[in-house]
Enzyme design. Structure first.
Site, PDB file in Angstrom:
ATOM      1  N   TYR A   1      19.794  -8.928  87.903  1.00  0.00           N
ATOM      2  CA  TYR A   1      21.000  -8.316  87.369  1.00  0.00           C
ATOM      3  C   TYR A   1      19.596  -7.279  86.636  1.00  0.00           C
ATOM      4  CZ  TYR A   1      24.360  -8.608  83.849  1.00  0.00           C
ATOM      5  OH  TYR A   1      24.975  -7.917  83.009  1.00  0.00           O
TER       6      TYR A   1
ATOM      7  N   GLU B   1      26.401  -2.300  84.064  1.00  0.00           N
ATOM      8  CA  GLU B   1      25.505  -3.224  84.797  1.00  0.00           C
ATOM      9  C   GLU B   1      25.737  -3.261  85.846  1.00  0.00           C
ATOM     10  OE1 GLU B   1      28.666  -6.690  84.535  1.00  0.00           O
ATOM     11  OE2 GLU B   1      28.002  -8.088  83.948  1.00  0.00           O
TER      12      GLU B   1
END
Lengths: 307, 402
Positions: free
Chosen positions: B122, B210
């Protein structure tokens, strides 16, 4: 005493020749603020008429401060140039006086510009930035006082309640609520609704705690970020004066920006519930409805033996 | 302002960042053609909407509400799969954790070449409001709901704050690589990628980037397999190229129109419309309506210096919502005088033939004149002195509340 701004503070207006700057400068003079002139690049040497009197305009903040020994400046410069105006003002105050208060009213400044501006201001230890995207700061006096911003002056009166808020009109509600129980204000600070700003809740609470004129504080928060939670923690450890609170946005949906650039619940963080529960845990009495702030404040004052 | 994944990937690619080949499609035929063009055995067929959780979402037929397919992101192994998945996605409604139950119609697809994945990470870049610095967050736990990771194993999320006067430092990148347990080859790939991505974040005034997941391939290359990119709306004036990427069909049309006229409006699910000056007071007005048993239909801030015309526009925007059964006006007159607002309210109600109950609360500058103007008009306008009284009155008038 009040905080940061004395009743007779000498104030400059950046963007004084613009429509907004001139309109609000006029209102400030009308209220009794000691406006000493303004600054607009390229318009140095001109004058601006406010309430029938001429006020000087300088090209740079350095010239303006040298000429007037100003204590504070208020910025009504459009968003693309406001970050630069903050840096110019902070630099000028720091190099000439080693101190000064910079109040930025402008809404819509890019976040990265504010990151750069706040980093610059933080290096200048004597300089304080209030805002941006805020109504400003007001220290009411017996006759007039120092109104540095866009708030309606006439709703205020000199007194002993300090107010700190992220919102504009909700601050005016809080002011009206103090007046409804016969209390005036020491200083009211709008810290603004942007994600990145200068002075925060804790700075204000600490100054109010140390200000002999202030006996109690009203703190108005809103959704977004965690400033209220951090302020609550500070209050529980350091504050001896009563604090009454309100947080706007209990019904705000997640992920939606509610008017202010900073008023957004993101990733499940920044909800009003979390803020209110942190504030109550810290001993701050919170109102569910801004119309109740006066009543709750009165109760807190009575409990502290101040009424 | 948010953009689609395919637009984010195009932006990444043009900045030299590692993404898989992919093609944006608007029809099943285009999707099939894209599969042939990509010439990749395995492709991902990805729904393009402005909301996360697409992979775990569900597609429904917007006409009859019947479930069409589980998952808005599918792996296709052949042309038939591509045809099947794209026809199940396009034109249907995708409901994810982030869209709410009403979901979003999918009008855009992205067909992307597959890659061999060794590990999923991530990665996000955003602004830390409290520390007033850009923040890079990374985790070895990619491909999962990051909020869940943050809650259960906060130590698995690594954070780097970047001082803009220094920029992103080599030492910070090294720390991240160590924390992510990357070997030498993948560290090199990661380092180059994060420098480019961070520069893009600053250069384009992003609010958030993101990547979930960021993947390491079997060849130790880091690839941005996802792209959720949002921009700071306050900075769009200096990025005309980014403004062109805006997809208005992803936004609530009334909100777009309100914003164009200088009003700040957010549609909600209730039936009491509100018209307020100031964002904080507008939120407080919604809260107090709810407190007294009603449900707010919207957030609406007319701004500090609202004039008669803006008040009228605000009324027409509120009334576009058929659910609205009553309206509460709450104005704290500061610079704006209440008598002017009162005249604005009267002319708006007349011009729009307002037929729902209206409660008006005016305080502040010239409030006495304002109230007098309202009470002298022969229109059915109720007045209130406090916000609580106003909320109670409007809730009673629409017959709601407990």
């Amino acid at each position: 005493m009040a905080i940061w701004i004395e009743e007779d503070a000498k104030v400059l207006v950046q963007g004084i020749t613009g429509k907004q700057g001139k309109f609000h400068a006029d209102k400030m003079v009308e209220y009794g603020t000691n406006i000493v002139g303004g600054c607009t690049p390229g318009k140095g040497g001109q004058t601006v008429m406010l309430q029938g009197k001429d006020f000087s305009v300088w090209n740079t903040m350095k010239e303006a401060i040298e000429a007037t020994d100003a204590d504070a400046t208020v910025i009504y410069v459009p968003p693309p140039f406001a970050g630069g105006a903050i840096i110019e003002a902070a630099d000028a105050f720091d190099s000439i006086k080693g101190k000064g208060v910079v109040v930025c009213i402008t809404e819509g400044i890019p976040t990265l510009d504010m990151i750069k501006a706040t980093a610059f201001v933080n290096e200048k230890k004597g300089v304080r930035l209030i805002g941006p995207n805020c109504p400003g700061i007001i220290t009411p006096g017996e006759n007039g006082g120092a109104k540095i911003g866009i708030m309606p002056g006439h709703i205020h009166a000199k007194g002993r309640i300090g107010i700190v808020s992220k919102s504009g009109t909700l601050t005016y509600e809080a002011v009206a609520q103090t007046m409804s129980i016969g209390e005036g204000q020491s200083t009211c600070v709008g810290i603004g609704g942007d994600p990145v700003n200068g002075t925060g809740f804790i700075d204000c609470l600490e100054a109010f705690e140390n200000d002999p004129q202030t006996v109690a504080i009203v703190m108005i928060g809103e959704i977004g970020g965690t400033a209220e939670e951090e302020a609550a923690e500070w209050v529980s450890k350091n504050m001896t004066k009563p604090v009454v609170g309100f947080v706007a946005g209990m019904t705000a949906p997640p992920g939606k920006r509610m008017g202010h650039a900073g008023a957004i619940i993101s990733g499940g963080k920044g909800t009003a519930e979390e803020k209110v529960s942190a504030m109550e845990a810290a001993g701050i009495s919170c109102a569910n409805d801004p119309s109740e702030i006066g009543k709750i404040l009165l109760k807190s004052l009575e409990k502290a033996g101040l009424r | 302002m948010n953009i689609h994944e395919y637009q984010g990937k195009q932006l990444f690619k043009s900045n030299g960042l590692p993404v898989q080949d992919g093609i944006h499609c608007k029809s099943v035929d285009e999707a099939k053609e894209a599969y042939n063009t990509l010439n990749s055995e395995i492709v991902a067929v990805k729904s393009q909407i402005h909301a996360g959780g697409r992979g775990k979402g569900t597609l429904y037929n917007p006409k009859n509400g019947e479930k069409v397919m589980e998952g808005g992101v599918k792996i296709a192994f052949n042309l038939d799969d591509v045809e099947k998945y794209s026809s199940s996605i396009l034109g249907n409604k995708l409901v994810t954790k982030q869209t709410g139950p009403s979901g979003k119609i999918v009008n855009n697809l992205y067909i992307e070449s597959g890659c061999s994945i060794s590990h999923e990470y991530y990665l996000a870049i955003l602004v830390d409001r409290e520390l007033k610095m850009p923040l890079i967050m990374a985790s070895t736990e990619g491909g999962m709901d990051i909020e869940e990771v943050a809650e259960k194993t906060p130590e698995a999320i690594h954070k780097i704050h970047v001082d803009l006067s220094l920029g992103l430092l080599e030492s910070q990148i090294n720390t991240l690589c160590t924390n992510l347990k990357l070997n030498n080859d993948s560290s090199e790939s990661f380092s180059k990628m994060i420098k480019g991505l961070f520069s893009l974040f600053i250069e384009k005034d992003c609010a958030m980037i993101e990547i979930n997941p960021l993947v390491r391939t079997e060849d130790n290359e880091m690839i941005l397999l996802d792209a959720k990119v949002g921009f700071d709306e306050n900075a769009l004036f200096r990025h005309p190229d980014i403004l062109e990427l805006r997809d208005l069909s992803e936004e609530e049309p009334t909100e777009v129109r309100a914003n164009d006229t200088g009003l700040s409006y957010v549609k909600l699910d209730g039936n009491i419309g509100c018209l307020v000056n100031g964002a904080g007071l507008a939120m407080a007005t919604m809260d107090v309506i709810k407190l007294y048993g009603g449900e707010p239909a919207n957030f609406l801030d007319v701004g500090g210096g609202a004039n008669e015309e803006q008040v009228k526009t605000a009324f027409s925007i509120i009334l576009e919502d058929p659910a609205v059964k009553g309206i509460l006006v709450n104005i704290f007159g500061g610079i704006m005088r209440c008598d002017i607002i009162a005249r604005g309210v009267i002319s708006a109600t007349q011009a729009l033939d307002l037929d729902v109950p209206l409660v008006v609360r005016l305080v502040g500058t010239n409030f006495e004149e304002g109230r007098e103007i309202l009470s002298e008009s022969d229109l059915n306008i109720h007045t209130a002195e406090t916000l609580a009284e106003g909320a109670q009155k409007i809730v009673a008038l629409i017959g709601g509340g407990e």
